[in-house]
Design an enzyme around this catalytic site. Structure first.
Site, PDB file in Angstrom:
ATOM      1  CG  ASP A   1      -1.652   1.281   1.098  1.00 10.39           C
ATOM      2  OD1 ASP A   1      -2.555   1.157   0.712  1.00 10.39           O
ATOM      3  OD2 ASP A   1      -1.523   2.479   2.244  1.00 10.39           O
TER       4      ASP A   1
ATOM      5  CB  ALA B   1      -2.733   1.825  -2.056  1.00 14.56           C
ATOM      6  CG  ASP B   2      -3.958  -2.025   0.383  1.00 12.13           C
ATOM      7  OD1 ASP B   2      -3.456  -2.731  -0.182  1.00 12.13           O
ATOM      8  OD2 ASP B   2      -3.335  -2.163   1.632  1.00 12.13           O
ATOM      9  CB  ILE B   3      -9.625   1.727   1.429  1.00 10.76           C
ATOM     10  CG1 ILE B   3      -8.932   1.199   2.676  1.00 10.76           C
ATOM     11  CG2 ILE B   3     -10.685   2.107   1.649  1.00 10.76           C
ATOM     12  CD1 ILE B   3      -8.674   1.890   3.787  1.00 10.76           C
TER      13      ILE B   3
ATOM     14  N   GLY C   1      -9.809  -1.978  -3.014  1.00  9.61           N
ATOM     15  CA  GLY C   1     -10.907  -3.222  -2.534  1.00  9.61           C
ATOM     16  C   GLY C   1     -12.422  -2.854  -2.602  1.00  9.61           C
TER      17      GLY C   1
END
Length: 398
Positions: free
Chosen positions: A142, A169-171, A174
């Site tokens: 991330d 970035a992950d969120i 997702g």
């Protein structure tokens, strides 16, 4: 009284997932009623289980992203384990994976291969930088993607860039994977066919960078890092109060500035003073603007400042800590907290943001222990007790 089911009841999801991006996406699906079968390594499972022990012995990331799922511990490197997962996928509606670039393809679990074999399947590949290009095989944690996407360059103070305090970035990836699944389910409802979905962390966060990207691309320069201040609006910052608090306020136009000057600062003349009367002037003289606001709020407690700002119709907020968020009166008043079962007992969790007033509450089932559902899921595939015993004794399952 609910009159409709949760929107994803009857949808089965199989996920070969780890860390945050894919687990966060599939947790949204589980919350809305989907059955999510999480495939984990027998030797430790999703590595996010080991990030910390902050949630009464469990990892906070794992608790956040994995409620409502069934955990099946299977060794995908063993042909017998891989065959079991392929049997699960054959009966699923959705498959999600975020393995290292190329790993899913080597196992035959990439979206293109699975959708060719199962035309109704929706298969999601989540990657760091996409399937092609010079960055395709780079590691994509991330913080690294936050840097590559320029988020860090516009976050922080003039002196110091900083990463976001959450895995942005992950969120982002997702949520785009979640949205992609929902869109693909709608399309399958009209065409009868599923298909592949691709989401990358870089693409997702680059989209979220739209304002600074367009500002810099078309305006000649990216917005400056300004801490809690706004790059092009003033006053828009956090100001200290007498009790040690910080109150953030935002004046969006010159009418609001007039109200602030008259009702909060107590200096009506500032409304027509050429040095303050327009936003352009206030930004150009940001130091003087902030000084008059800070002087007015400094004798007040945070509560007094917020009361006065609210009465004047000025947008404002208290700069809360994480602990203060957990006790936020708005969340309490709207009954947003629930308890979720886990291997260490009930854990307090927030309801998901999407609300369907005519359906049951989102499903907030237990956070699974590693392999907690292995036997139940495999028995449902027709695996016998003797076969389970053999698979377990040879380390194929746990």
């Amino acid at each position: 009284m609910s009159t409709q089911p949760l929107p994803l009841e009857g949808v089965t999801v199989v996920a070969v997932e780890q860390a945050v991006a894919a687990p966060f996406a599939t947790r949204q699906l589980a919350d809305l009623g989907a059955r999510v079968v999480k495939i984990e390594r027998p030797d430790g499972g999703d590595f996010a289980r080991g990030y910390d022990t902050a949630a009464r012995g469990l990892a906070s990331h794992f608790v956040w992203c994995n409620r409502g799922k069934e955990s099946v511990a299977v060794d995908l490197k063993d042909p017998r384990g891989l065959a079991l997962v392929r049997r699960m996928v054959a009966g699923a509606d959705v498959f999600v994976q975020n393995l290292a670039q190329g790993a899913a393809a080597r196992l035959g679990l990439d979206a293109a291969a699975l959708c060719a074999a199962h035309p109704r399947l929706i298969a999601v590949d989540i990657s760091g930088y996409g399937a092609a290009g010079p960055y395709a095989h780079k590691r994509a944690y991330d913080m690294l993607v936050q840097c590559e996407a320029g988020l860090v360059s516009v976050t922080g103070t003039p002196e110091q860039p900083v990463k976001s305090g959450i895995p942005a970035a992950d969120i982002a990836a997702g949520m785009y994977a979640f949205s992609g699944v929902l869109a693909a389910l709608v399309r399958r409802g009209t065409t009868g066919r599923g298909g592949p979905v691709e989401v990358s962390l870089l693409d997702s966060l680059a989209e979220w960078m739209g304002h600074p990207l367009h500002h810099g691309t078309h305006g000649g320069a990216a917005p400056a890092r300004t801490g809690l201040a706004h790059a092009v609006i003033a006053p828009y910052d956090a100001y200290p109060t007498a009790d040690g608090g910080l109150v953030l306020l935002s004046v969006q136009n010159d009418r609001e500035w007039r109200r602030l000057a008259e009702q909060v600062i107590g200096r009506p003349g500032l409304a027509d003073d050429p040095a303050f009367a327009t936003n352009t002037a206030r930004v150009a003289g940001r130091g003087a603007t902030d000084a008059v606001v800070a002087e007015a709020l400094a004798p007040l407690t945070a509560a007094e400042a917020l009361t006065r700002l609210d009465a004047a119709g000025i947008a404002c907020a208290r700069l809360n800590s994480v602990a203060e968020l957990a006790d936020h009166p708005q969340l309490t008043a709207r009954d947003r907290w629930r308890e979720v079962e886990s291997p260490v007992g009930p854990l307090r969790s927030l309801l998901p943001p999407i609300v369907f007033p005519d359906a049951p509450e989102p499903r907030m089932d237990r956070i699974p222990a590693l392999g907690q559902d292995t036997d139940t899921v495999l028995t449902g595939l027709g695996v016998t007790e003797a076969e389970l015993k053999e698979l377990r004794s040879t380390g194929v399952i746990a």
